[in-house]
Design a protein around this motif. Structure first.
Motif, PDB file in Angstrom:
ATOM      1  N   GLN A  85       2.171   7.462  -6.670  1.00 16.42           N
ATOM      2  CA  GLN A  85       1.235   8.413  -7.271  1.00 16.42           C
ATOM      3  C   GLN A  85       1.903   9.774  -7.462  1.00 16.42           C
ATOM      4  O   GLN A  85       2.548  10.292  -6.551  1.00 16.42           O
ATOM      5  N   LYS A 103      -9.460  -0.741  -3.374  1.00 18.52           N
ATOM      6  CA  LYS A 103      -9.360  -0.766  -4.835  1.00 18.52           C
ATOM      7  C   LYS A 103      -8.378  -1.829  -5.317  1.00 18.52           C
ATOM      8  O   LYS A 103      -8.617  -2.504  -6.329  1.00 18.52           O
ATOM      9  N   SER A 104      -7.275  -1.990  -4.595  1.00 17.43           N
ATOM     10  CA  SER A 104      -6.278  -2.986  -4.992  1.00 17.43           C
ATOM     11  C   SER A 104      -6.855  -4.395  -4.905  1.00 17.43           C
ATOM     12  O   SER A 104      -6.667  -5.216  -5.811  1.00 17.43           O
ATOM     13  N   CYS A 154      -6.898   2.729  -1.064  1.00 20.19           N
ATOM     14  CA  CYS A 154      -5.905   1.956  -1.807  1.00 20.19           C
ATOM     15  C   CYS A 154      -6.077   0.465  -1.558  1.00 20.19           C
ATOM     16  O   CYS A 154      -6.028  -0.347  -2.500  1.00 20.19           O
ATOM     17  N   LYS A 171      -4.679   8.019  -8.011  1.00 16.53           N
ATOM     18  CA  LYS A 171      -5.738   7.012  -8.103  1.00 16.53           C
ATOM     19  C   LYS A 171      -6.362   6.706  -6.753  1.00 16.53           C
ATOM     20  O   LYS A 171      -7.540   6.372  -6.660  1.00 16.53           O
ATOM     21  N   TYR A 172      -5.569   6.819  -5.687  1.00  9.92           N
ATOM     22  CA  TYR A 172      -6.037   6.451  -4.355  1.00  9.92           C
ATOM     23  C   TYR A 172      -6.103   7.684  -3.462  1.00  9.92           C
ATOM     24  O   TYR A 172      -5.205   8.532  -3.482  1.00  9.92           O
ATOM     25  N   ILE A 232       0.832  -1.206   0.000  1.00  8.63           N
ATOM     26  CA  ILE A 232       0.000   0.000   0.000  1.00  8.63           C
ATOM     27  C   ILE A 232       0.861   1.248   0.000  1.00  8.63           C
ATOM     28  O   ILE A 232       0.608   2.215  -0.730  1.00  8.63           O
ATOM     29  N   ARG A 274       2.336   1.933  -3.458  1.00  7.04           N
ATOM     30  CA  ARG A 274       1.332   2.433  -4.403  1.00  7.04           C
ATOM     31  C   ARG A 274       0.968   3.888  -4.110  1.00  7.04           C
ATOM     32  O   ARG A 274       0.813   4.689  -5.037  1.00  7.04           O
ATOM     33  N   LEU A 275       0.833   4.210  -2.847  1.00  3.76           N
ATOM     34  CA  LEU A 275       0.503   5.586  -2.493  1.00  3.76           C
ATOM     35  C   LEU A 275       1.635   6.543  -2.857  1.00  3.76           C
ATOM     36  O   LEU A 275       1.408   7.643  -3.366  1.00  3.76           O
TER      37      LEU A 275
END
Length: 303
Positions: free
Chosen positions: A237, A255-256, A252, A245-246, A230, A233-234
């Motif tokens: 961005q 959605k993931s 996150c 996106k999150y 997580i 991914r954050l």
């Protein structure tokens, strides 16, 4: 000079220096695996159709050969200082909890407490460093691959201001505070298994030191890996090719899972475990060797 020597002959000062040297060894040994991990953790569109370790490695290699695996390593020089802070902070917490360098090691409960506090404190350093590192590692064009840490830092500041450097702070705390508790506890537990009856003054073999460090790295990464996915991914961005996106940690996570299933939270774990063992074996071994070359009259630093 007097202050410098006093610091270097204190336990805390020696842990600071040795931790920094261990951090250098960790970066050199583990950075290629770290780059692979960051790519594997991104949404599938980010890594094309395959997220296997072999396919991702081929893709990274196509971006610039061996040097592509070391993108962001210059920024990781800061991580050597972070390791210095980690071992110094852990030593300070250990002293506060009653550790004596001539007696038996702390009980595991207090080791976990010292590790938790260490993980909590070092996130203020780690969050912006890892943010910049991740943006560098995910550069996908030749023009972008030539940019450096300062270029990325300037772009973050222009787009988001100072708060932008702390994107992912919350999830970094949720990852690192418990992970460092487990990290130091598993290291001490493994040392006790491999060297029964040891004290703080016992000289332990480098093989034992490396094994315990590697086990500590693997154990802590397994327990904190979903948080790391997580976080990656954050923090990705805002990089080129990674639109916002999150909206946060929960968003996150939801959605993931919805888009890629529960297994996405463990994607890249195998690679992370390999890196964790190699990098953390290097950390503790380099730290131990460094301590052996330091003045023997170690004494506790003033609180």
């Amino acid at each position: 000079m007097g202050i410098g020597r006093e610091f270097l002959t204190s336990t805390g000062g020696q842990e600071f220096v040795a931790g920094g040297i261990g951090g250098m060894a960790s970066v050199i040994a583990g950075h290629p695996f770290d780059t692979i991990r960051i790519y594997m953790q991104q949404p599938r569109a980010r890594t094309m159709t395959s997220t296997s370790m072999v396919d991702v490695s081929h893709r990274i290699n196509a971006l610039g050969g061996l040097s592509a695996f070391y993108k962001g390593m210059a920024n990781c020089s800061i991580l050597t200082k972070q390791n210095a802070v980690i071992f110094y902070t852990y030593e300070r917490f250990s002293r506060m909890l009653g550790k004596d360098e001539d007696e038996d090691p702390l009980p595991y409960s207090k080791v976990a407490m010292a590790g938790f506090g260490t993980g909590l404190i070092q996130t203020s350093i780690l969050t912006p460093v890892e943010l910049v590192k991740i943006r560098l590692q995910l550069s996908t064009s030749m023009s972008q691959s030539r940019i450096g840490p300062l270029d990325v830092a300037r772009s973050i500041f222009r787009a988001e201001g100072l708060p932008g450097f702390y994107r992912g702070l919350g999830i970094t705390i949720l990852r690192d505070a418990p992970a460092f508790a487990i990290y130091f506890t598993s290291n001490e537990y493994t040392l006790d298994l491999l060297h029964p009856g040891r004290t703080e003054t016992s000289e332990i073999s480098l093989l034992t030191t490396a094994t315990a460090g590697g086990v500590a790295g693997v154990t802590s990464w397994i327990t904190c890996y979903p948080q790391d996915v997580i976080k990656s991914r954050l923090q990705a961005q805002g990089a080129p090719g990674s639109p916002i996106k999150y909206t946060g940690i929960i968003d996150c996570f939801k959605k993931s899972i919805k888009e890629e299933g529960c297994r996405v939270m463990w994607r890249g774990l195998g690679n992370a475990v390999i890196r964790a063992f190699i990098a953390n074996a290097a950390v503790f071994t380099a730290r131990e060797i460094s301590l052996r070359f330091m003045p023997k009259e170690r004494k506790a630093a003033s609180p």
